[in-house]
Structure formats: C-alpha cells, structure tokens
Design a protein around this motif. Sequence first.
Motif, mmCIF file in Angstrom:
data_model
loop_
_atom_site.group_PDB
_atom_site.id
_atom_site.type_symbol
_atom_site.label_atom_id
_atom_site.label_comp_id
_atom_site.label_asym_id
_atom_site.label_seq_id
_atom_site.Cartn_x
_atom_site.Cartn_y
_atom_site.Cartn_z
ATOM 1 N N PRO A 41 44.816 -40.720 -15.876
ATOM 2 C CA PRO A 41 44.317 -41.792 -14.998
ATOM 3 C C PRO A 41 42.876 -41.549 -14.550
ATOM 4 N N PHE A 42 42.221 -42.633 -14.157
ATOM 5 C CA PHE A 42 40.903 -42.550 -13.528
ATOM 6 C C PHE A 42 41.126 -41.883 -12.178
ATOM 7 N N ASP A 43 40.437 -40.769 -11.919
ATOM 8 C CA ASP A 43 40.725 -40.007 -10.709
ATOM 9 C C ASP A 43 39.470 -39.743 -9.882
ATOM 10 N N GLY A 69 36.186 -48.525 -12.089
ATOM 11 C CA GLY A 69 36.802 -47.568 -12.994
ATOM 12 C C GLY A 69 37.666 -48.317 -13.990
ATOM 13 N N SER A 71 40.503 -47.591 -17.054
ATOM 14 C CA SER A 71 41.341 -46.564 -17.654
ATOM 15 C C SER A 71 42.562 -47.203 -18.293
ATOM 16 N N SER A 75 45.204 -45.382 -12.356
ATOM 17 C CA SER A 75 44.303 -44.715 -11.422
ATOM 18 C C SER A 75 45.073 -43.796 -10.495
ATOM 19 N N ASP A 76 44.452 -42.684 -10.154
ATOM 20 C CA ASP A 76 44.968 -41.772 -9.129
ATOM 21 C C ASP A 76 44.130 -41.854 -7.863
ATOM 22 N N LEU A 77 43.418 -42.948 -7.670
ATOM 23 C CA LEU A 77 42.553 -43.110 -6.509
ATOM 24 C C LEU A 77 43.315 -43.772 -5.368
ATOM 25 N N VAL A 85 39.591 -51.188 -10.136
ATOM 26 C CA VAL A 85 40.070 -50.331 -11.211
ATOM 27 C C VAL A 85 40.772 -51.252 -12.198
#
Length: 97
Positions: A41-43, A69, A71, A75-77, A85
């Motif tokens: 994931p986008f982090d 972001g 991905s 995402s892990d945001l 995202v």
Amino acid sequence: MAVGGWWNRQFNPEIDLVGADRAPIATRLHFCGSITWLSKPFDAHDLRELREGVQQVPGFDSTRTGLIGVSRSGSDLPAGAADAVWGPADVLAAWQP
C-alpha cells in the motif's frame, strides 16, 4: 488541464503525476502525486518522499497544490493525510468518457 510528470536532471526527485492548468508552461499546479504500483500500500514513507520531492517542483504551493497517492494495493495512511488516494478503479474511471 494538463497531466504529466516532473523530474530534475538527476531524476531525484521524480514526481510521477503533476496536474497543471495548462501546458507547456503552467501558471498553477493543481496536484502532485506519486504512484506505487507494487504489492504494498501507499504508506507514510511514500507520502514523506512525495512531500520532500514536491518542494523542488517549480510552481508547487503547499497551500494550494494537492498531494495524491496512487497505489494498486490501497493505502496505509490515516484519513486526511493526503488530499486523495487513488486505486486502479479510480485511474480507469478518470479516463472514461
């Protein structure tokens, strides 16, 4: 609107997405983004690199230019960490008539 990428002669940083009001010379950047097309994931690490890199993009304004972001693995945001995202479905939907 024009969408492209930006990098310097050393390819450091390399900003995958730049959305501007026009090309070839923009007067305003709408967004800058990074694509992470791996199985992760986008982090926060990806977002930190994007935030650092966009400081070198001519016309970037932290109060007006969004951060995006992209991905294929989500995402892990935390909510609100980036302006958007996008996943694969979002990218495909952007190109539908």
